[in-house]
Design an enzyme around this catalytic site. Sequence first.
Site, mmCIF file in Angstrom:
data_model
loop_
_atom_site.group_PDB
_atom_site.id
_atom_site.type_symbol
_atom_site.label_atom_id
_atom_site.label_comp_id
_atom_site.label_asym_id
_atom_site.label_seq_id
_atom_site.Cartn_x
_atom_site.Cartn_y
_atom_site.Cartn_z
ATOM 1 N N GLU A 84 -9.844 46.234 -54.346
ATOM 2 C CA GLU A 84 -8.882 45.431 -53.589
ATOM 3 C C GLU A 84 -9.579 44.349 -52.770
ATOM 4 O O GLU A 84 -9.167 43.195 -52.738
ATOM 5 C CB GLU A 84 -8.071 46.295 -52.606
ATOM 6 C CG GLU A 84 -7.370 47.462 -53.224
ATOM 7 C CD GLU A 84 -8.180 48.748 -53.106
ATOM 8 O OE1 GLU A 84 -9.304 48.800 -53.640
ATOM 9 O OE2 GLU A 84 -7.681 49.704 -52.503
ATOM 10 N N CYS A 88 -7.226 52.537 -49.368
ATOM 11 C CA CYS A 88 -7.788 53.347 -48.288
ATOM 12 C C CYS A 88 -7.511 52.643 -46.955
ATOM 13 O O CYS A 88 -7.040 51.499 -46.931
ATOM 14 C CB CYS A 88 -9.288 53.526 -48.504
ATOM 15 S SG CYS A 88 -10.246 52.014 -48.196
#
Length: 144
Positions: free
Chosen positions: A49, A77
Site C-alpha cells: 500500500e 495494518c
Amino acid sequence: MERAVMLAHEAAAAGEVPVGAVVFSADGTVIGQARNCVEAWHDPSAHAEMLAMREAVQKRGGRRLSDCTLVVTLEPCPMCAAALAHFRIGRVVFGAYDSKGGGVEHGPRLPYRVETLHKPEVVGGVREQECAEMLKIFFQTLRR
C-alpha cells in the site's frame, strides 16, 4: 482487485507476504501499483500500500489522492491505515480481513476514530476468500 491479486502472487513467489496494491485515479487509470518488498529491501515499511501510494503521488505530483481508490488484497495494518489519512486517499477497497494486524476494521480502526484527520470510504471483503486463502497457503508453506 485482479491486478492486486496478481501482484500478491508475485510477492509470494519472491518470498514476501503475498500482498498487492493498486491505486486508481478517478477515471480508472492505474497510477500506482506495488507488491510487498519488506524482505527484499530489508525495510519494514515497504508494504504494498505504501509503495503504491508513493508511486501514485510521484506520477501525479502533489501529495494528495483524494479522488483515488486504493485496492489491496489485505486489510491495511495500522501504519498503512494512518498513511491512508496522510495521503488523503478517497477510498480503500481490500480483500482479506486481518483480525490480528489490521488497522482499518480491526485494531485501532483508524478511519473511524474521531481524531483521524481524513476518513476514506472503506469497502472490505472484496474477493475475501481468494485473498485469505493465498495468505493461508503462504504461511502454511513457510512453516514447513
